[in-house]
Design an enzyme around this catalytic site. Structure first.
Site, PDB file in Angstrom:
ATOM      1  N   ALA A 153      -4.748  -5.399  -4.259  1.00 48.41           N
ATOM      2  CA  ALA A 153      -3.785  -4.330  -3.961  1.00 48.41           C
ATOM      3  C   ALA A 153      -2.499  -4.399  -4.795  1.00 48.41           C
ATOM      4  CB  ALA A 153      -3.475  -4.335  -2.463  1.00 48.41           C
ATOM      5  N   ASP A 348      -4.322  -5.021   2.274  1.00 47.84           N
ATOM      6  CA  ASP A 348      -4.331  -3.790   1.475  1.00 47.84           C
ATOM      7  C   ASP A 348      -3.502  -2.681   2.099  1.00 47.84           C
ATOM      8  OD1 ASP A 348      -6.694  -5.271   0.303  1.00 47.84           O
ATOM      9  OD2 ASP A 348      -6.547  -3.502  -0.976  1.00 47.84           O
TER      10      ASP A 348
END
Ligand code: MRU
Length: 491
Positions: A153, A348
């Site tokens: 991420a 994430d």
């Protein structure tokens, strides 16, 4: 998107002597291999202690850390373990001659933003091969993200910002309305490439906010390009400082066992490959190691992409940190035996109530941790928080191709035609999380107010790129339980 160079990665998880098909006959001499391996290991160690120093010394941390790691990487790559390296050619600061075409590669951050292109390490090919993928447009970057050339991420947010900088550069001569359509369209393509990782939306919103500040319909294409380039560089530099901060905070949470190593379990990959530099959960591990703490890391292999077995094991090996990989399904066995002191993972997307999305297989780990009384920590920058998602049910979970499950390492393992489910992420409910380590401080339950405070902190540091329709967030009280540290310096 093009692939200009392929190198065998020496010192990776492959067996000693492994060679990629692209390596020249004979390959590097063994002494060169050994020198390169030692140089990389030294680089990782020094980078980790720099991360910790940067966490402690806030002023100028972003620029200083970036510069130091770039210089160290350059010298490792320039040496190329005595033969020249892939990165040296592209880094004029290294002052090195271009490497010979078949020189061995070396460790580096997963991307490098040059004047007119973004060079990515193809993470699908690690640990056995170091292959560059060159992106010249935002469309190339979106494709690389979708296809997992680059992943993790935080790194996705940074390369998305770089992609928009490239788009602005390519649109220098475009008319203002056309430029606006290009930039907005590019931002959409980047966000949709991996829908769960909210850091892509966060970074592209910030880039578009900067564009709006400069003037969306400004006729001066070079000025727009320069402003977006500077914003992308600021995003990358701030991420480095933020991750260093988290590394120090996370290390401070963990127990010091008497007479034995601290035993940690992690999932997926959260080191420099996933984050640009330093890392999230793996940044904490590097901070512990840099502090001289004895650590042993259990690494879930992380089906179906095997980020744990391929990438985390590779990074820990480079850093000289003892580790053992295990099948994802073996984690329960290990926890039941009492052989894990804490679980550390990245994230994430974190919803406003603390429910958190991370790589598929994280949620069962959190359930197991609760069952066995083991602390369970997320380590993630505030760019991962999505306060528009009230809880985990509002987080979009990326569904990927069934073929990723019916095959393993490129070979079909299920009967031809078998259907497969492939959610790429799962959601861990807030009640199973011991704490969330961010650069704004360690967040503890109840997560609602702690997350509000962290967002207020984030927006005080830099105005919100995309204020909610009903106005900016009200100033909030500090996060409960543990007040955030002083904010790190922004670049
Ligand atoms: O599908 P990936 O490899 O992009 O997934 C990465 C993860 O799930 C990481 O744990 C996450 O991004 C958090 S920190 C790098």
């Amino acid at each position: 998107m093009s692939e200009p160079r392929s190198r065998a990665v020496s010192g990776g998880a492959g067996a000693p002597g492994d060679r990629s098909p692209s390596e020249p006959a004979g390959g590097p001499v063994p002494d060169a291999d050994e020198a390169l391996r030692l140089a990389r290991r030294r680089f990782f160690r020094e980078m980790a202690s720099d991360a910790v120093r940067a966490a402690a010394t806030l002023a100028g941390a972003a620029g200083a850390l970036r510069q130091t790691t770039e210089e160290m990487a350059s010298s490792v790559l320039a040496d190329g373990g005595v033969g020249g390296g892939v990165g040296a050619a592209a880094n004029p600061a290294a002052g090195a001659a271009p490497p010979p075409p078949d020189a061995p590669g070396g460790f580096r951050s997963p991307f490098r933003l040059e004047a007119e292109r973004l060079v990515l390490v193809d993470q699908r090919r690690l640990p056995d091969e170091l292959v560059d993928v060159v992106c010249e447009s935002a469309g190339d970057v979106a494709q690389a993200i979708r296809e997992m050339v680059v992943r993790g991420a935080p790194a996705l947010g940074q390369v998305a910002a770089a992609g928009l900088a490239l788009a602005a550069r390519r649109a220098i001569a475009a008319r203002p309305y056309a430029r606006r359509a290009i930039l907005r369209g590019s931002a959409n393509a980047l966000v949709n490439a991996r829908p769960t990782a909210v850091s892509v939306r966060w970074a592209t919103s910030r880039m578009l906010a900067r564009y709006a500040e400069v003037g969306e319909l400004l006729d001066d294409g070079p000025a727009v390009a320069a402003a977006l380039r500077a914003e992308a560089e600021a995003i990358i530099a701030e991420a480095t400082a933020d991750h260093a901060m988290m590394a120090g905070l996370g290390a401070g949470l963990l127990p010091v066992p008497d007479g034995r190593p601290l035993r940690l379990l992690t999932h997926c990959n959260t080191g420099p490959l996933a984050c640009g530099q330093v890392g999230t959960a793996l940044g904490v591990v590097q901070a512990l190691a840099a502090d001289g703490r004895e650590v042993h890391v259990y690494v879930d292999e992380t089906r179906p992409w095997l980020q744990g077995a391929r990438l985390t094991a590779w990074e820990l090996g480079q850093a000289g940190i003892p580790h053992t990989i295990l099948a994802d399904a073996a984690a329960g066995w290990l926890l039941a035996r009492g052989e894990v002191d804490a679980i550390l993972v990245g994230a994430d997307r974190i919803a406003a109530n603390g429910d958190t999305a991370n790589k598929i297989g994280t949620y069962p780990l959190a359930v197991l941790a609760a069952r066995h009384g083991v602390p369970f920590y997320f380590v993630a920058p505030t760019a991962t928080i999505d306060d528009e998602a009230l809880d985990g049910a509002a987080i979009p979970v990326e569904m990927r191709s069934p073929a990723e499950v019916t095959a393993c390492a490129g070979r079909r393992v299920a009967p031809a035609g078998t259907d497969a489910l492939n959610p790429s992420f799962d959601i861990t409910p807030a009640e199973l999380i011991t704490a969330i380590v961010t650069e704004a401080g360690v967040l503890r339950p109840p997560y609602g107010p702690a997350i509000e405070a962290a967002i207020a902190w984030r927006e005080a540091r830099r105005p919100a790129p995309d204020p909610a329709p009903d106005g900016p967030v009200e100033p909030a009280s500090p996060a409960p339980a543990e007040p955030p540290p002083a904010p790190p310096a922004t670049a």
